[in-house]
Write an enzyme that holds these catalytic residues in place. Structure first.
Site, PDB file in Angstrom:
ATOM      1  N   ASN A 158       0.802  -1.216   0.000  1.00 25.91           N
ATOM      2  CA  ASN A 158       0.000   0.000   0.000  1.00 25.91           C
ATOM      3  C   ASN A 158       0.841   1.275   0.000  1.00 25.91           C
ATOM      4  OD1 ASN A 158      -2.386   1.825   0.890  1.00 25.91           O
ATOM      5  ND2 ASN A 158      -0.994   1.927   2.645  1.00 25.91           N
ATOM      6  N   TYR A 190       4.112   9.559 -10.919  1.00 33.48           N
ATOM      7  CA  TYR A 190       3.136   8.771 -10.157  1.00 33.48           C
ATOM      8  C   TYR A 190       2.361   7.830 -11.078  1.00 33.48           C
ATOM      9  CZ  TYR A 190      -0.961   7.740  -7.254  1.00 33.48           C
ATOM     10  OH  TYR A 190      -1.962   7.112  -6.561  1.00 33.48           O
ATOM     11  N   THR A 224      -7.835  11.033   2.495  1.00 32.62           N
ATOM     12  CA  THR A 224      -6.580  10.646   3.136  1.00 32.62           C
ATOM     13  C   THR A 224      -5.572  11.801   3.092  1.00 32.62           C
ATOM     14  OG1 THR A 224      -5.642   9.829   1.064  1.00 32.62           O
ATOM     15  CG2 THR A 224      -6.903   8.254   2.397  1.00 32.62           C
TER      16      THR A 224
END
Length: 247
Positions: free
Chosen positions: A81, A148, A183
């Site tokens: 993760n 990313y 988050t």
């Protein structure tokens, strides 16, 4: 006996996944730089301080973990993760060191740990399931997310290839796309400058309009998939197939 290793389980999705594993009686090792304050002290929670951006540290941890396991360990869930969205910047303006760190954390370390886990699990006759957390950014170009998006795309192809090699009877490796969640990573995204990340205003609207899912509900879905479904090796499981889309 079943156990789980979750990278980056101190917060966000990783913390939620760890929590739901523990609720199902599965012992969790959190591999991250900081401990999960909510799970600290729980008998089924263990923290290993590891810098996953350093290959030697990651390898040393996993070798040591397998060495310490009892003979009755039957199954390991390895949830990869940990990751970063940085650097959020256009090509030509990025810092070289930041590029290297992102490729290491988002791609190199998961590949190295997968390779080692396959080897060690086979030697110890442990059933292995690896979940690589991916992103919709892997499927299309996004202004400011060249590193990313490309690392997640590379990890997706690695997952499919490893699964192909294993076939239907070997270790399993899947991808899981959690979509947008409330988050710390989302906070980073909303703090970006528009000339560095063109979609920043859209991500601010997701927050303002309540379109960000809670990590707790996404983590529960993932754990339910792992414990309750017959997994298809190499498949990309998407949260939108289990929960209504927020967009």
């Amino acid at each position: 006996m079943k156990k789980a290793i979750v990278t980056g389980a101190s917060k966000g999705l990783g913390a939620a996944v760890a929590n739901h594993f523990i609720k199902n009686g599965i012992e969790v090792t959190d591999v991250s730089r900081s401990e999960n304050s909510g799970l600290k002290g729980h008998q089924h929670y263990h923290h290993e301080k590891v810098d996953l951006g350093v290959t030697d540290e990651a390898v040393s941890f996993l070798e040591g973990w397998f060495h310490e396991q009892p003979e009755d360990l039957e199954k390991l869930y390895l949830i990869q993760n940990a990751g970063t969205v940085q650097p959020m910047e256009t090509v030509g303006k990025m810092d070289a060191e930041a590029i290297e760190k992102t490729i290491q954390l988002n791609y190199v370390t998961p590949v190295v740990l997968s390779n080692l886990a396959f080897q060690l699990a086979s030697e110890q006759k442990v059933e292995l399931v690896i979940v690589n957390i991916t992103s919709g950014a892997a499927n299309k170009p996004n202004h400011g997310w060249s590193v990313y998006g490309s690392t997640k795309a590379a990890l997706n192809l690695f997952t499919e290839t490893a699964a192909l090699e294993q076939g239907g009877e070997g270790h399993k490796m899947i991808s899981f796309s959690p979509s947008i969640m409330d988050t710390g990573m989302q906070e980073e995204i909303r703090s970006a400058k528009q000339d560095s990340f063109a979609q920043v205003e859209a991500f601010k609207e997701y927050k303002e309009q309540g379109k960000l899912r809670k990590p707790e509900e996404v983590g529960e879905v993932l754990v339910n998939i792992l414990l309750g479904e017959r997994l298809i090796n190499g498949k990309l499981y998407h949260i939108n197939d289990y929960l209504p889309s927020t967009k």
